[in-house]
Enzyme design. Structure first.
Site, mmCIF file in Angstrom:
data_model
loop_
_atom_site.group_PDB
_atom_site.id
_atom_site.type_symbol
_atom_site.label_atom_id
_atom_site.label_comp_id
_atom_site.label_asym_id
_atom_site.label_seq_id
_atom_site.Cartn_x
_atom_site.Cartn_y
_atom_site.Cartn_z
ATOM 1 N N GLU A 135 22.847 -32.039 36.652
ATOM 2 C CA GLU A 135 23.934 -32.272 35.883
ATOM 3 C C GLU A 135 24.496 -33.647 35.964
ATOM 4 O OE1 GLU A 135 25.264 -30.508 33.413
ATOM 5 O OE2 GLU A 135 23.875 -28.739 33.914
ATOM 6 N N SER A 163 61.176 26.648 32.529
ATOM 7 C CA SER A 163 61.986 27.301 33.734
ATOM 8 C C SER A 163 61.615 26.372 34.882
ATOM 9 C CB SER A 163 61.593 28.708 33.881
ATOM 10 O OG SER A 163 62.157 29.619 32.767
#
Length: 839
Positions: free
Chosen positions: A108, A384
């Site tokens: 690079e 309930s």
């Protein structure tokens, strides 16, 4: 393939190219100046100075790269990396081996350590290529420039970006060292297959740490950033191998590796190098819903930080428990579901910590935003299952009721309303204990209990265990008819407090969050003592009766103590008529727990219509089946009995007397119940004092009758003994008289037994008649006494009835003089709870 030149001709051409590059330096410099001139002219009125002034500023925050956050399970094992488009992990440059750094520098930016951010030679080559082949044909960016471009600028190929890139590269070199710039580059660059940064790339392609990479592996990674998709070694292994060899060649050409290393490293095919990293475990979307929900509540923590902030997120996730829940919900192996639209939501919580171990968000759901999480995000009336929370729990806590507390199941209406409260079987069952009322899920006792506690205390009790009810709480809430409902997550958290000796731990999925700088946030909530330990234990014991002999028997797990409660809601008349519903319900629940874990289950349909509601008895039982199958998978060697605290006393009661049992109590009248230490059996009759007095009066009368009967038996026995003794004396006297004969002169003459005339048997007929007459007289006397006793008993009973009538008359007079009525607003909810006795 760009391999090492092998022939002399190739070597001469290479040397010639080098010579030309050296001799053309002046030309390249001139070209750069020319390009700058062209740029300056192209921008027109915008000067280079202006472009530089408008460039972004450089600071440390600029390079706080987005690292993927990592999720850990309940054993601190990594399970998944979170990312919002970028899967990235970072590392320090000191941890990167030299041969890895060399590979990237060689391909690079070979003069990386020599330039000041711009490589004039490389720019010159790019300029010529751009003039020859068109603008943008080739880039001349250094590693420094790439960091600037990827972090501060866009990828747009424009003159403005190029000018700003050049300026910022020079600025970056002024503020950061070469190693720092290379670290930024390696952590930022994209390597394909979702891998950002070299750490993620090493794991993605080789399942390795960066410090384990070989030269050929480093070369392959270094070649990928130029064209990540084109050089993808999984998709294009030949191109990837060619690119890898090019990098190796450049490394050898510039002296980074020897010829022997070059030959060895390029000999292996790329396909043989690859080893896919371990794929992340698939974490339930339903569980992750709750994780994100909790993380978003942290102040200052944005969604971007959650995904890409490099966080370490430690959760409560139990992969085995989650897998079992998913299997129960999404297969027919355990339960036969009526159809694919039938839904269920399940939450499993650790009683001691509040940690959520698994979340079953629904059935047959696909990943995505269109899902509904039926475990955490629904709001349904609980039926309930709310009775222990709004009625019996608060009553034991605040009124210190025992499980034997007597209460009347009778016809009644809500206060200020003419709506009659009914039981599911349409009948009322008279006087009973609250244990029996809860076990069979009768409704009027629950409402009466709520009335005794008071709405405020009931609402406070519920809020202490995570059931926050906004606004007023009405009597209908005691049967689970809510304006706005709750979720299985809410219900599981509340029930876990009963299982945990009254301590409530808010259910949670996140234990702690660790930031990249080491800062840590502890997300585990502190336990809150929401109720007394006696309340928790006594409610638990009653809920065990529900599972053992009541409406929840199908939820039982063999050999394991289980406490729990069923819950069912009703359609109102309008909905029944709209969808032509005769028999059916919208929701069925079951919530319960062992000594270790709590689970709450909701079942029903997402939307109600003519065909989408719970129709059959079997479908109403599914919630219990789900609970049983899920919790069976959570049983381990630590699962045991619930421990009774010292604040609770067991008392055996003689129900016939309403007192503690004693040796005289009949076994059929005995029942053992739980009392808060210091309370008495008499306290259990606080709501039915008349019944208590009646029992006491009956007990006294029975005792008096018993004593009177014993007295009479004793007198009869004594009389029989006396008569027996008298008869014996009479018989003895007669025996003596038979042995003597008296002559006319009054002398006693002995009779010779040998005398034939005297050997005749005496005629005893007169004695027999006398004896028979005496016995008949005795029988007659006894009959007379029995008749007299019966008469006395009848007189006593007659007097008692008259006394009772007088007492009732007095009570009616008292009640009529003190009668009053109270008004109370009531909810506009649907009919009272329709708990089903499904067993």
């Amino acid at each position: 393939m760009a391999d090492k030149p092998e022939t002399r001709e190739e070597k001469r051409k290479l040397k010639k190219r080098k010579h030309k590059r050296g001799s053309g330096l002046l030309f390249k410099v001139a070209a750069v100046l020319t390009v700058l001139f062209v740029i300056a002219g192209a921008v027109g009125s915008f000067t280079i100075y202006g472009l530089v002034q408008s460039a972004p500023e450089i600071d440390d925050d600029t390079f706080a790269f987005a690292n993927s956050s990592t999720l850990y399970d309940h054993n601190n094992e990594e399970i998944i990396a979170l990312s919002n488009g970028e899967n990235r992990q970072s590392m320090s440059i000191e941890e990167v081996p030299d041969h890895v750094k060399d590979a990237f520098i060689a391909i690079e930016d070979v003069r990386f350590h020599d330039h000041s951010g711009l490589d004039i030679r490389r720019i010159g080559g790019a300029v010529i290529s751009n003039i020859t082949n068109g603008f943008g044909a080739e880039g001349g960016s250094t590693i420094t420039q790439q960091v600037v471009k990827n972090s501060l600028l866009t990828a747009e190929k424009s003159m403005t970006r190029k000018v700003q890139e050049a300026y910022l590269a020079l600025e970056l070199e002024r503020h950061y060292t070469k190693d720092e710039i290379l670290e930024l580059y390696l952590n930022k660059i994209y390597f394909g297959n979702g891998a950002y940064g070299i750490v993620t790339a090493a794991e993605t392609y080789f399942n390795k740490e960066v410090d384990e990479l070989t030269i050929k592996e480093a070369a392959l990674l270094a070649g990928l950033p130029q064209r990540p998709s084109g050089y993808d070694p999984y998709q294009n292994p030949d191109l990837a191998e060619e690119r890898r060899n090019t990098v190796l060649y450049v490394m050898h050409e510039h002296g980074f590796i020897t010829e022997e290393e070059y030959d060895e490293e390029r000999s292996m095919p790329v396909e043989d190098m690859l080893q896919r990293g371990s794929e992340d475990q698939s974490v339930s979307d339903a569980f992750m819903d709750q994780v994100y929900r909790e993380l978003e509540q942290i102040d200052g923590l944005t969604a971007q930080m959650i995904y890409n902030g490099g966080l370490e997120i430690y959760t409560t996730y139990d992969a085995d428990a989650q897998a079992h829940v998913e299997e129960v919900l999404n297969s027919d192996q355990f339960i036969q579901y009526p159809d694919d639209n039938f839904q269920a939501g399940v939450t499993v919580v650790d009683n001691r910590t509040g940690e959520i171990k698994a979340i079953g968000g629904g059935r047959n759901q696909e990943a995505g935003e269109n899902r509904s999480n039926y475990a955490t995000h629904i709001k349904r009336s609980p039926g309930s299952t709310i009775k222990p929370i709004l009625s019996y729990g608060p009553a034991i806590e605040h009124l210190k009721w025992s499980t034997y507390q007597q209460i009347e199941d009778e016809e009644m209406t809500y206060t200020g309303s003419d709506q009659v409260i009914r039981n599911y079987n349409g009948q009322y069952h008279g006087l009973m204990s609250i244990r029996e009322a809860l076990t069979q899920s009768w409704n009027t006792p629950a409402v009466k209990t709520f009335q005794e506690v008071g709405a405020d205390k009931a609402q406070e009790f519920a809020g202490n265990i995570g059931i926050d009810i906004e606004g007023s709480v009405y009597e209908s809430y005691a049967l689970g008819s809510f304006d706005e409902g709750i979720s299985p997550l809410d219900l599981a958290g509340a029930y876990s407090a009963f299982a945990n000796e009254g301590t409530y731990n808010e259910p949670h999925t996140v234990r702690k969050v660790v930031f990249p700088d080491g800062r840590e946030i502890n997300m585990q909530p502190e336990g809150v003592q929401a109720m007394s330990d006696y309340t928790a234990y006594m409610v638990t014991d009653m809920l065990k009766s529900v599972v053992e002999e009541g409406t929840g028997q199908l939820a039982a797990i063999g050999g394991v103590p289980v406490a729990g409660k069923t819950g069912t809601t009703n359609f109102n008349e309008e909905t029944k008529q709209k969808y032509n519903i005769d028999e059916g319900v919208p929701d069925v629940w079951f919530a319960g727990y062992t000594s270790n874990y709590t689970a709450a289950v909701w079942t029903g349909y997402p939307r109600i219509d003519e065909n989408s509601y719970i129709k059959t008895r079997e479908d109403r039982q599914i919630a219990q089946h789900i609970f049983r199958e899920v919790m069976s998978g959570m049983v381990n060697e630590e699962t045991g009995e619930f421990a009774k605290p010292d604040s609770v006393e067991e008392i055996t009661i003689d129900t016939s007397t309403g007192e503690r049992a004693d040796s005289s109590s009949s076994r059929s009248d005995l029942v053992t119940e739980l009392f808060v230490t210091g309370t008495t059996v008499k306290d259990a009759y606080s709501l039915v004092e008349d019944e208590w007095e009646k029992k006491q009066k009956e007990a006294r009368e029975e005792e008096r009758a018993k004593q009177e009967q014993q007295r009479r038996e004793r007198e009869r026995s004594e009389e029989r003994e006396r008569r027996k003794e008298e008869q014996q004396e009479t018989d003895n006297d007669e025996d003596e008289s038979e042995s003597e004969v008296v002559d006319e002169d009054g002398l006693n003459i002995e009779i010779d037994p040998s005398d034939d005339e005297s050997n005749e048997e005496p005629n005893d007929s007169s004695n027999d008649e006398e004896q028979g007459s005496d016995e008949e007289d005795n029988v007659e006397e006894e009959k007379e006494e029995d008749k007299k006793e019966e008469k006395d008993e009848k007189e006593e009973k007659k007097q008692e009835k008259e006394d009772e009538k007088e007492e009732e008359k007095d009570e009616e007079n008292n009640e009529s003089s003190s009668a009053s009525s109270d008004d109370e607003s009531d909810s506009d909810e649907s009919d009272s709870d329709s708990e089903e006795e499904d067993n």
